[in-house]
Design an enzyme around this catalytic site. Structure first.
Site, PDB file in Angstrom:
ATOM      1  N   TYR A 153       0.865  -1.188   0.000  1.00 32.84           N
ATOM      2  CA  TYR A 153       0.000   0.000   0.000  1.00 32.84           C
ATOM      3  C   TYR A 153       0.892   1.226   0.000  1.00 32.84           C
ATOM      4  CZ  TYR A 153      -3.178   3.610   1.760  1.00 32.84           C
ATOM      5  OH  TYR A 153      -3.913   4.753   1.914  1.00 32.84           O
ATOM      6  N   GLU A 241      -3.452   7.787  -3.795  1.00 30.82           N
ATOM      7  CA  GLU A 241      -3.453   6.495  -3.103  1.00 30.82           C
ATOM      8  C   GLU A 241      -3.336   5.368  -4.116  1.00 30.82           C
ATOM      9  OE1 GLU A 241      -7.174   4.950  -1.358  1.00 30.82           O
ATOM     10  OE2 GLU A 241      -6.117   4.759   0.552  1.00 30.82           O
TER      11      GLU A 241
END
Ligand code: GDP
Ligand code: MN
Length: 432
Positions: A153, A241
């Site tokens: 991530y 993101e």
């Protein structure tokens, strides 16, 4: 140095924890999601990323099953990934009202792409991040699938607590990142960036190491991180993101998913990006409100709130809830109000069939209460108000405003303060 967050709450951790709380149903009663922020679909974000040298898969966008088939054939890929485009995450685990499970599918056969696209386009996809009934899928992304050997991530965001950009990453990315943030906060790494000095090579490399990239992949990941940071700055993003930020068995670091948020104040210098704004998922009433520079946020109760300022809006929603009522929406007038805006605002509220009462709660600081009062009385006369109207005004020129309202002869209930206003509005709905 990159320090694990370990319990001390950073913005992303809070955000992820919030999302996770929402999943578990432990979220506060009134949920407010401002909808005027620029939203881009994944394919639009990936186009911007590709333009900035960030590695993404080759893809086409289709809005019919037939186009999806053609796109799949044109890609000439060993395997294809078909992805429903909606402005929400969690698609992988989502469900369509066509019965199809999963908003992300892998297949080797273009014919299967066509079959799947048929069950996606025109149907609603619900995920843990959409409203209950889901969101209608209008477009699908047809991309070359790559094998993923590891999912991490990675995000960059403007963090109020750090007064600047911060990178956040976890070696355990993928569809369960919200869970990771809650159960293993030590696996979330954070690194602040000095906006004047920019991202340093060693910072990018440290993040790549924290994400668990090994050998030559480390430098490649660090390069991608630097490119993502440069993009973040250049396009005035508030958040980029990438989940998963993954690696392939062939040794490539790839951004498999993309979500970018933008700073609305930068619209004047990001015209191209803001022109891509996908408003198709907004309620029509939100778009109508935006035309008049009003912020409209739909909620599911029956008392409309007509306020100025987001803080007052939330306080108004809270006090309605505390008095046993339910807000239908809130409409924020903002600062420099004109009479015509007040009129439009009323028009919007009165055309909403779920509105059974209207509560006006205005604090006149910059706003002149008399302008509000004139707008209200004009709207009531011309639109033929059919629901109870409770008004609480305070601040600049309030006496003149009270006079306008009381001399109007209109059935307007005045309230002396916020509590009184909420009680009267709730009572007016209960009587019906
Ligand atoms: P989200 O569920 O809305 O976040 O959609 P994503 O784009 O992140 O896709 C969900 C999941 O599908 C990812 O976490 C991956 O595990 C998987 N996925 C997406 N693209 C590919 C791909 O090209 N190859 C493989 N093998 N898996 C993929
Ligand atoms: Mn994702």
């Amino acid at each position: 140095m990159a320090a694990p967050l370990a319990g001390q709450a950073g913005v992303v951790l809070r955000d992820l924890a919030l999302r996770s709380a929402r999943l578990r149903g432990g979220f506060p009663a009134v949920q407010l999601t401002p909808r005027r922020w620029l939203n881009l679909q994944e394919y639009q974000s990936k186009k911007i990323m590709a333009d900035h040298g960030v590695t993404v898969q080759r893809f086409f966008v289709a809005d019919s099953a037939n186009d999806a088939l053609e796109a799949a054939q044109r890609l000439k890929a060993k395997e294809i990934v078909l992805k429903a485009q909606i402005l929400a995450g969690g698609r992988g685990k989502g469900i369509f009202n066509s019965g199809l499970r999963g908003g992300v599918h892998l297949t080797k056969d273009p014919k299967t792409v066509e079959q799947l696209a048929k069950q996606m386009i025109g149907y609603n996809l619900s995920t843990k991040q959409t409203p209950k009934d889901g969101v209608t899928v209008k477009k699908v992304m047809v991309a070359e699938a790559l094998d993923i050997s590891r999912e991490t991530y990675f995000a960059i965001l403007m963090d109020r607590a750090c007064n600047g950009p911060v990178m956040v990453g976890s070696p355990q990315g993928g569809v369960d990142i919200e869970e990771v943030a809650v159960t293993s906060p030590e696996l979330i790494f954070k690194e602040e960036i000095d906006i004047f000095e920019g991202i340093k090579d060693r910072q990018a490399l440290q993040m790549a190491k924290n994400l668990g990239f090994q050998g030559p992949l480390q430098q490649q990941a660090a390069d991608q991180i630097k490119k993502l940071y440069n993009l973040f700055l250049k396009i005035d993003a508030t958040q980029v993101e990438v989940n998963p930020f993954g690696e392939t068995p062939e040794g490539q670091v790839v951004c498999f998913d993309a979500k970018i948020n933008f700073d609305d104040n930068a619209e004047f210098r990001q015209k191209e990006i803001f022109a891509m704004d996908d408003k198709s998922e907004n309620e029509p009433i939100e778009n109508e409100a935006a035309k008049y520079d009003l912020k409209y946020i739909g909620l599911d109760g029956n008392i409309a709130c007509f306020v100025n300022g987001a803080g007052l809006a939330m306080a108004t929603c809270d006090i309605i809830s505390l008095n046993g009522g339910k807000p239908a929406n809130f409409l924020d007038l903002g600062g420099g109000v004109k009479e015509a805006q007040v009129y439009q605002a009323f028009k919007l509220l009165t055309t909403d069939p779920k509105v059974e009462a209207i509560l006006v709660n205005i604090f006149g600081g910059i706003v002149n209460c008399a302008i509000i009062a004139n707008g209200i009385t004009k709207a009531c006369r011309e639109l033929g108000l059919k629901v109870p109207l409770v008004v609480r005004l305070e601040g600049t020129n309030v006496q003149e405003a009270q006079r306008i309202l009381s001399e109007s002869g209109l059935p307007i209930t005045s309230a002396k303060d916020l509590e009184d206003a909420a009680k009267k509005a709730v009572a007016s709905v209960a009587k019906k």
